[in-house]
Design a protein around this motif. Structure first.
Motif, mmCIF file in Angstrom:
data_model
loop_
_atom_site.group_PDB
_atom_site.id
_atom_site.type_symbol
_atom_site.label_atom_id
_atom_site.label_comp_id
_atom_site.label_asym_id
_atom_site.label_seq_id
_atom_site.Cartn_x
_atom_site.Cartn_y
_atom_site.Cartn_z
ATOM 1 N N SER A 153 11.410 59.802 66.766
ATOM 2 C CA SER A 153 10.743 61.072 67.097
ATOM 3 C C SER A 153 11.705 62.208 66.804
ATOM 4 N N VAL A 154 11.574 62.786 65.623
ATOM 5 C CA VAL A 154 12.614 63.691 65.136
ATOM 6 C C VAL A 154 12.194 65.154 64.981
ATOM 7 N N HIS A 155 10.892 65.394 64.836
ATOM 8 C CA HIS A 155 10.463 66.758 64.504
ATOM 9 C C HIS A 155 10.403 67.630 65.774
ATOM 10 N N HIS A 156 9.542 67.279 66.718
ATOM 11 C CA HIS A 156 9.447 68.040 67.975
ATOM 12 C C HIS A 156 9.396 67.118 69.193
ATOM 13 N N LYS A 157 9.812 65.870 69.010
ATOM 14 C CA LYS A 157 9.746 64.873 70.111
ATOM 15 C C LYS A 157 8.309 64.622 70.567
ATOM 16 N N ASN A 158 7.361 64.858 69.691
ATOM 17 C CA ASN A 158 5.947 64.637 70.030
ATOM 18 C C ASN A 158 5.676 63.161 70.315
ATOM 19 N N THR A 159 6.164 62.324 69.432
ATOM 20 C CA THR A 159 5.918 60.878 69.574
ATOM 21 C C THR A 159 6.600 60.347 70.836
ATOM 22 N N GLU A 160 7.773 60.903 71.123
ATOM 23 C CA GLU A 160 8.496 60.446 72.324
ATOM 24 C C GLU A 160 7.663 60.702 73.587
ATOM 25 N N PHE A 217 4.739 62.866 55.214
ATOM 26 C CA PHE A 217 4.179 62.709 53.874
ATOM 27 C C PHE A 217 3.178 61.552 53.836
ATOM 28 N N HIS A 218 2.214 61.632 54.753
ATOM 29 C CA HIS A 218 1.069 60.698 54.819
ATOM 30 C C HIS A 218 1.441 59.273 55.203
ATOM 31 N N ASN A 219 2.598 59.097 55.748
ATOM 32 C CA ASN A 219 3.036 57.749 56.116
ATOM 33 C C ASN A 219 3.804 57.823 57.435
ATOM 34 N N GLY A 228 0.317 66.363 62.343
ATOM 35 C CA GLY A 228 -0.307 67.683 62.301
ATOM 36 C C GLY A 228 -1.801 67.586 62.048
ATOM 37 N N SER A 229 -2.203 66.642 61.226
ATOM 38 C CA SER A 229 -3.627 66.464 60.862
ATOM 39 C C SER A 229 -4.099 65.075 61.262
ATOM 40 N N PRO A 230 -4.609 64.935 62.477
ATOM 41 C CA PRO A 230 -4.990 63.590 62.945
ATOM 42 C C PRO A 230 -6.371 63.158 62.442
ATOM 43 N N ASP A 257 -5.719 58.437 58.679
ATOM 44 C CA ASP A 257 -4.925 57.359 59.278
ATOM 45 C C ASP A 257 -3.592 57.247 58.515
ATOM 46 N N HIS A 258 -2.513 57.685 59.181
ATOM 47 C CA HIS A 258 -1.197 57.660 58.528
ATOM 48 C C HIS A 258 -0.493 56.315 58.688
ATOM 49 N N THR A 259 -1.150 55.353 59.320
ATOM 50 C CA THR A 259 -0.480 54.070 59.595
ATOM 51 C C THR A 259 -0.934 52.949 58.647
ATOM 52 N N ALA A 263 -2.747 64.318 67.675
ATOM 53 C CA ALA A 263 -2.128 65.516 67.120
ATOM 54 C C ALA A 263 -0.750 65.747 67.730
ATOM 55 N N GLY A 264 0.153 66.269 66.915
ATOM 56 C CA GLY A 264 1.485 66.632 67.380
ATOM 57 C C GLY A 264 1.909 67.941 66.727
ATOM 58 N N PHE A 265 2.499 68.812 67.511
ATOM 59 C CA PHE A 265 2.942 70.136 67.032
ATOM 60 C C PHE A 265 3.699 69.978 65.710
ATOM 61 N N THR A 300 5.497 72.137 62.521
ATOM 62 C CA THR A 300 5.967 73.400 61.926
ATOM 63 C C THR A 300 6.596 73.142 60.555
ATOM 64 N N PHE A 301 6.106 72.096 59.895
ATOM 65 C CA PHE A 301 6.665 71.764 58.587
ATOM 66 C C PHE A 301 6.252 72.802 57.543
ATOM 67 N N GLY A 302 7.226 73.190 56.687
ATOM 68 C CA GLY A 302 6.965 74.039 55.518
ATOM 69 C C GLY A 302 6.201 75.304 55.854
HETATM 70 C C1 LIG Z 1 8.872 66.713 56.658
HETATM 71 C C2 LIG Z 1 7.576 66.597 57.433
HETATM 72 C C3 LIG Z 1 6.461 65.993 56.843
HETATM 73 C C4 LIG Z 1 5.250 65.878 57.558
HETATM 74 N N1 LIG Z 1 4.174 65.280 56.959
HETATM 75 C C5 LIG Z 1 2.998 65.204 57.626
HETATM 76 C C6 LIG Z 1 1.849 64.586 57.018
HETATM 77 O O1 LIG Z 1 1.885 64.097 55.904
HETATM 78 N N2 LIG Z 1 0.687 64.575 57.729
HETATM 79 C C7 LIG Z 1 0.589 65.115 58.990
HETATM 80 O O2 LIG Z 1 -0.506 65.090 59.572
HETATM 81 N N3 LIG Z 1 1.668 65.670 59.603
HETATM 82 C C8 LIG Z 1 2.869 65.720 58.957
HETATM 83 N N4 LIG Z 1 3.965 66.268 59.573
HETATM 84 C C9 LIG Z 1 3.864 66.695 60.986
HETATM 85 C C10 LIG Z 1 4.422 65.615 61.935
HETATM 86 O O3 LIG Z 1 3.894 64.343 61.633
HETATM 87 C C11 LIG Z 1 4.085 65.932 63.388
HETATM 88 O O4 LIG Z 1 4.641 67.166 63.756
HETATM 89 C C12 LIG Z 1 4.574 64.840 64.307
HETATM 90 O O5 LIG Z 1 3.976 64.976 65.578
HETATM 91 C C13 LIG Z 1 6.084 64.813 64.456
HETATM 92 O O6 LIG Z 1 6.441 63.809 65.368
HETATM 93 P P1 LIG Z 1 7.847 63.824 66.143
HETATM 94 O O7 LIG Z 1 8.001 65.151 66.810
HETATM 95 O O8 LIG Z 1 7.737 62.699 67.100
HETATM 96 O O9 LIG Z 1 8.886 63.548 65.078
HETATM 97 C C14 LIG Z 1 5.171 66.386 58.881
HETATM 98 C C15 LIG Z 1 6.300 66.999 59.462
HETATM 99 C C16 LIG Z 1 7.493 67.102 58.757
HETATM 100 C C17 LIG Z 1 8.700 67.756 59.405
#
Ligand SMILES: Cc1cc2nc3c(=O)[nH]c(=O)nc-3n(C[C@H](O)[C@H](O)[C@H](O)COP(=O)(O)O)c2cc1C
Length: 148
Positions: free
Chosen positions: A9-16, A55-57, A84-86, A89-91, A112-114, A116-118
């Motif tokens: 869980s690296v982006h915003h700790k959403n998964t955590e 990136f869809h995975n 970001g877009s639930p 299916d990213h799994t 859904a998880g917060f 702020t990518f790109g």
């Molecule tokens: C580099 C990057 C790529 C991402 N790619 C996708 C994506 O392909 N589809 C999507 O729905 N969200 C995408 N996201 C959003 C994250 O999946 C989302 O914020 C997620 O809840 C992050 O989980 P974490 O906080 O546990 O790491 C991306 C975020 C980052 C930073």
């Protein structure tokens, strides 16, 4: 039934947030792959693999983990993904690898998880305040279904 959840869980700790709610609900053990990749799951019956979508995975560390020899064919595996877009299916890719390895795939919990990518950062991000309490309640219901 012994349950472990391995997560990144690296982006915003959403998964955590989601896996902590799940683990508390059923008394599962949590393993953060970002703290240690040296995880021994040999005593667990059910294993959850969890991360954000990238990136869809699922996160590369989860994909590498599934490809490694850390899981065995007696275990059942469920997947958890925040994104970001639930609506997609990213799994799927990870579920496919599990199938190829003859490891039982149970189901996926995605929410859904917060994000702020790109370009999303310019607008303050999408899926703000997610996962929320409703998501966490759904996560608890899901995990109770997995272990019943
Ligand atoms: C580099 C990057 C790529 C991402 N790619 C996708 C994506 O392909 N589809 C999507 O729905 N969200 C995408 N996201 C959003 C994250 O999946 C989302 O914020 C997620 O809840 C992050 O989980 P974490 O906080 O546990 O790491 C991306 C975020 C980052 C930073």
């Amino acid at each position: 039934m012994k349950v472990a959840i391995v997560y990144v869980s690296v982006h915003h700790k959403n998964t955590e947030k989601v896996v902590k709610a799940m683990a508390e609900e059923i008394n599962a053990d949590l393993f953060n792959l970002n703290q240690s990749g040296n995880v021994d799951l040999s005593t667990y019956d059910v294993v959850g693999l969890a991360s954000g979508a990238f990136f869809h995975n699922m996160h590369k560390k989860i994909i590498d983990f599934v490809k490694s020899d850390k899981l065995n064919s007696k275990q059942k595996v469920f997947l958890v993904c925040t994104c970001g877009s639930p609506f997609i299916d990213h799994t799927k890719e990870v579920a496919k690898i599990l199938k190829e390895k003859n490891i039982s795939y149970l189901s996926t919990f995605e929410c859904a998880g917060f994000d702020t990518f790109g370009p999303f950062k310019i607008f303050g991000g999408i899926a703000k305040n997610r996962p929320n309490n409703k998501d966490l309640e759904k996560a608890k219901k899901f995990i109770k279904g997995v272990v019943k």
